[in-house]
Scaffold this active site. Sequence first.
Site, PDB file in Angstrom:
ATOM      1  CG  HIS A   1       1.367  -6.105  -8.687  1.00 31.82           C
ATOM      2  ND1 HIS A   1       0.689  -6.933  -8.215  1.00 31.82           N
ATOM      3  CD2 HIS A   1       1.268  -5.033  -7.927  1.00 31.82           C
ATOM      4  CE1 HIS A   1       0.008  -6.601  -7.205  1.00 31.82           C
ATOM      5  NE2 HIS A   1       0.385  -5.140  -7.067  1.00 31.82           N
ATOM      6  CB  SER A   2       3.597  -7.579  -5.684  1.00 33.70           C
ATOM      7  OG  SER A   2       3.703  -8.168  -4.024  1.00 33.70           O
ATOM      8  CG  MET A   3       6.386 -10.831  -3.526  1.00 27.89           C
ATOM      9  SD  MET A   3       7.935 -10.124  -2.185  1.00 27.89           S
ATOM     10  CE  MET A   3       8.899 -11.722  -2.397  1.00 27.89           C
TER      11      MET A   3
END
Length: 942
Positions: A182-184
């Site tokens: 998720h995300s980074m």
Amino acid sequence: TSARRGAMGWAGRRLPALAALFYGALAALVLLGVRDVLFLYEENRCSMTYMYEYPEYLKIKLPKKTARRYPAYELYLYGEGNYADENKNLLLTGIPVLFLPGNAGSYKQVRSLGSIALRKAEDVDFKYHFNFFSVNFNEELVALYGGSLQRQTKFVHECIKVILKLYRDREFAPTSVAIVGHSMGGLVARALLTLKNFKPELINLLITQATPHVAPVMPLDKYLTDFYTAVNNHWILKAQDLRNLTTLSVAGGFRDYQVRSGLAFLPRLSQSDSALSVVSSAVPRAWASTDHLSIVWCKELILATVRAFFDLIDENTRQITEDPKKRMSVLNHHFVRHPAKIFEENPEAFMELTGAFMWITVKTSKWTYSVYNDSDGKYFTFPLASHRKSYSHVYCENSMLDTSSWIYGCLNSNSSMCLEATDLSWRAELLPTTKVVMLKLQDYPSLSHIVIQVPPAVGNKYTLDCEFFKEDSRTVQLPVTHLFSFGLSSSKILLNSTGLLYNVQLQHFNQIYQAFKIYIGSHCQSLKERKPSVYRLHIPWSHEDSIIVAKVPSFTEISAKLHVAQPQNDSRVPELNIYSSSDCQYEVSNTNLFYSYYPYILVFQIIRFHAGALPVYVVSNILLTYGGQLSTLISTGQCSDFSLELVRTAKPYKVEPLISIVVFLQGFNWFREIWESLSLPEVDAAVLSSQDAWFPLVSLMLFLFGTGIAYWSGVFFSTSLRLFSSLWLTLIRPTVLQKDKLITPRRLCRVLSLALVSWTTCGAFAVFIIYLQYFLCMFLTSVFYFQGSDHSKEISQNSSIHTDKNQSSMDSISEATQSLSNSTTIGEAVNSLKIHVTILNLFTWIVLLNLPSLIYWLKNLRYNVRLDPDPCRSTAIIIVCILEILMNSSTSEVKSSKLLKIAAKVPLPLSVAMLAFGRMHLYKVPHFVTFSLLLHVLCCIV
């Protein structure tokens, strides 16, 4: 003469008012754009994912060397209920999936995937099941501070080795791990492949959720941009070596204002056969935009992910299949085009139509059949020979949303019955209220009939529709407003026919800054209840479709905006697909409220795509104003007011044309070779132009927005100092401001102390401390100014009173001399205060840009006192020296300097360089400001 002076005075008074009005309007536009990005988007159509049992997180013991090297990181195994109890001894037999949280993310975010996967495993009696692991990154702010990204990547590598060891000696031991990031966390997963000792076969599937793959959202330090460059370059250069890794990137759409979807598309891999990028609004059975956090718990999206996981299982190995083609087929099935059928790797090419069904021949070009409690099955056959000459396509839809086959193609049958047929249900597409299939007759020359199967339906009610049509009769063109029309053009079309499908081509809709409203009004001939209409905005060059279901009759508004611009070699046209009711008329337009919305929507797009670059433009405007104040000090001996100097000096034509010329010349090979020979970095505007995300008008608007923000930030600082000083003089006894030398032993001790703090702890911490000291010094200077101003007025009044009373001439001369001396000191204080307010404004933005690393250091202080690596350690030491000298300087010392002319001219080229190289590298902004103020310090000394 007096009239001329009066007119000039009136104009001088009017100019600040007009400037305040103009910059107030610019600041209001920015606020409206921010409001639109943060609050005005489609409603949340995601359902919350709930756990059926209490979630538990079992901490996995790591090797001592790994635990000692990464004390802040941990590895957990997700479980709930009996399943969690059974796994406490770590005798795992499932398929390992590793979840990586993103910026400030929690390892507990894995619970949605883990819980739904557990329920799915229960449905198949645990024939297959998944073990979900999750990494605890201590909720680090890796989107704002890139110094820990490499450390996180190496820790994940250690976790993968630990996970695979847990399955050693099992019957179906896995050799690889699937990763959900998720995300980074998705970027960290991609970075694994850049490690020297990492084996690519350890990962076979990577799914990223709202991950900014292209570039960082806020490039605040060099470590962050270097990390991105290394990862993206590796994936481009080693693309052939990564074919065994299947990658899916899911973006959140317009609800995700933290990571815009254009950043989530895998760079240069969108057309690869091993990578896929989609927007959640286009995912079948989800059709919903998600914000940055809800993408990890959106039930519709999690269900699609879990279904894909189970379809990826190889029955022989009981692990995720090693066949890359099957993996891509499964992902396309669940995330791109769902045919409303359960996935089959190799569906049967031909099948026999059996059963005691009635065969009915349909010869009309349009057919509707309603099913309700039919006890007998039927086959409806549509001979194609009679339709091929008159029509080009056949379109059918079925409101029964089951997974059984329903439409077939009969091969060269001369009778009314068809014994062998090909299953055309795999050509269908699932929509929110129906499943549809459209066939181009020219592509199926061997088919003699289309067959619709209607099985016995007890208690079920649904409708089937089919029609033959010419493509030209159902395709209309709607010219949309182009970039520079400013809402002055409009179009409207009326769909009068009674068809089931219309394709409205949106002509010249291909740039990310084109934003407009589409209005669809439906009018029906009767008031009977009918199925809702489905409107789909289809973007052919990227999977970013959006679907809206509307009642009939109704008036519907659709926001037309792009996440990704049209590629240069792509000539396809975006379409608005209208799946309509046959007895209704539709009016499509891009007018109505469009005129009032256009400037607002354009600002929304600029803020959405380039809000991260606004600090560069603000600092550039302040730096230009600072140079203008130094020039005024040379010419008049007085320092001009910040607001007036900003109006006079901060002009876009001073900086923008030069950058545009350089970008234009970089299109020529000879200029590019000269540029590279000088070891100059590529201009940021050229990079953005190559990504179709830049053009001169946007830069001009961003400069004006930056001017407005700079203007009101100057007003804020001046007003704040005035208010606080007045309050201080009201409550506290007046003080006397003492003037010290620029360099004293005490000041050297403070510089050495803060330099030591910067070197041993965190550079941003030292910058913040010296900033507070500088602010306090400016506050005391303003107190002295207001105190001296009031005292001067008092002396002047006393002097006139004494003169009226015929005191001695000696007393009058003494009072006049003291008044003149105070006036000179106050005038000098005013000049110094004005230039210091500008410097304070500049350093406020430097502190804000360095604030993320300070927050990161404070959050991890219990693990390490020293921030390593520190993006601003060396710069902080220079800033400490500069501010320590400047806080006790005055304009009287600068006026006589031989370097003042150079110091006054340098801010202009620095502003140009800042806009040229700082838009995509915010960490360079403090370097330009520091260099300019270093010259100011030299002016105080030399």
